[in-house]
Motif scaffolding. Structure first.
Motif, mmCIF file in Angstrom:
data_model
loop_
_atom_site.group_PDB
_atom_site.id
_atom_site.type_symbol
_atom_site.label_atom_id
_atom_site.label_comp_id
_atom_site.label_asym_id
_atom_site.label_seq_id
_atom_site.Cartn_x
_atom_site.Cartn_y
_atom_site.Cartn_z
ATOM 1 N N UNK A 65 48.832 -66.946 0.193
ATOM 2 C CA UNK A 65 47.608 -66.274 0.627
ATOM 3 C C UNK A 65 47.362 -65.048 -0.250
ATOM 4 N N UNK A 66 46.172 -64.994 -0.852
ATOM 5 C CA UNK A 66 45.807 -63.884 -1.730
ATOM 6 C C UNK A 66 44.854 -62.910 -1.054
ATOM 7 N N UNK A 67 44.039 -63.386 -0.105
ATOM 8 C CA UNK A 67 43.087 -62.507 0.567
ATOM 9 C C UNK A 67 42.709 -63.094 1.912
ATOM 10 N N UNK A 68 42.339 -62.228 2.836
ATOM 11 C CA UNK A 68 41.890 -62.659 4.162
ATOM 12 C C UNK A 68 40.539 -62.006 4.413
ATOM 13 N N UNK A 69 39.563 -62.826 4.753
ATOM 14 C CA UNK A 69 38.219 -62.330 5.089
ATOM 15 C C UNK A 69 38.057 -62.460 6.583
ATOM 16 N N UNK A 70 37.722 -61.409 7.266
ATOM 17 C CA UNK A 70 37.473 -61.526 8.702
ATOM 18 C C UNK A 70 35.986 -61.359 8.952
ATOM 19 N N UNK A 71 35.415 -62.367 9.507
ATOM 20 C CA UNK A 71 33.981 -62.367 9.803
ATOM 21 C C UNK A 71 33.802 -62.602 11.295
ATOM 22 N N UNK A 72 32.578 -62.683 11.736
ATOM 23 C CA UNK A 72 32.300 -62.921 13.145
ATOM 24 C C UNK A 72 32.932 -64.193 13.681
ATOM 25 N N UNK A 73 32.925 -65.243 12.889
ATOM 26 C CA UNK A 73 33.432 -66.543 13.366
ATOM 27 C C UNK A 73 34.861 -66.804 12.911
ATOM 28 N N UNK A 74 35.742 -65.861 13.105
ATOM 29 C CA UNK A 74 37.147 -66.074 12.759
ATOM 30 C C UNK A 74 37.455 -65.721 11.315
ATOM 31 N N UNK A 75 38.678 -65.981 10.910
ATOM 32 C CA UNK A 75 39.141 -65.578 9.583
ATOM 33 C C UNK A 75 39.085 -66.721 8.576
ATOM 34 N N UNK A 76 38.799 -66.351 7.337
ATOM 35 C CA UNK A 76 38.893 -67.274 6.201
ATOM 36 C C UNK A 76 40.024 -66.776 5.325
ATOM 37 N N UNK A 77 40.795 -67.703 4.795
ATOM 38 C CA UNK A 77 41.933 -67.352 3.956
ATOM 39 C C UNK A 77 41.718 -67.880 2.547
ATOM 40 N N UNK A 78 41.947 -67.020 1.560
ATOM 41 C CA UNK A 78 41.842 -67.430 0.165
ATOM 42 C C UNK A 78 43.265 -67.690 -0.312
ATOM 43 N N UNK A 79 43.536 -68.930 -0.689
ATOM 44 C CA UNK A 79 44.898 -69.337 -1.034
ATOM 45 C C UNK A 79 44.963 -69.770 -2.489
ATOM 46 N N UNK A 80 45.912 -69.204 -3.216
ATOM 47 C CA UNK A 80 46.113 -69.585 -4.608
ATOM 48 C C UNK A 80 47.000 -70.816 -4.639
ATOM 49 N N UNK A 81 46.439 -71.894 -5.162
ATOM 50 C CA UNK A 81 47.133 -73.171 -5.245
ATOM 51 C C UNK A 81 48.185 -73.127 -6.354
ATOM 52 N N UNK A 82 49.364 -73.644 -6.086
ATOM 53 C CA UNK A 82 50.461 -73.589 -7.054
ATOM 54 C C UNK A 82 50.195 -74.357 -8.341
ATOM 55 N N UNK A 83 49.654 -75.555 -8.225
ATOM 56 C CA UNK A 83 49.566 -76.452 -9.379
ATOM 57 C C UNK A 83 48.701 -75.885 -10.506
#
Length: 58
Positions: free
Chosen positions: A25-43
């Motif tokens: 996980x590189x970043x977490x965005x919290x908005x009105x409708x729950x959280x979004x997670x930005x994930x850096x893919x390994x490959x």
């Protein structure tokens, strides 16, 4: 429900769960409708945005 933090290793599913991948996980965005997670893919280093429901602990 799991809580996730920046730097944590997770397994995430892409849109509609068609593909799973492991990443960090590189970043977490919290908005009105729950959280979004930005994930850096390994490959390929691509950063993918997913909802909490698409994540599980690695």
């Amino acid at each position: 429900m799991n809580t996730f933090e920046i730097g944590q290793r997770v397994i995430a599913a892409t849109t509609r769960g068609k593909e799973e991948f492991e990443g960090e996980i590189k970043a977490i965005e919290t908005k009105l409708r729950g959280a979004w997670y930005h994930i850096k893919r390994d490959i390929d280093g691509e950063i993918i945005k997913v909802r909490a429901a698409m994540l599980k602990l690695a």
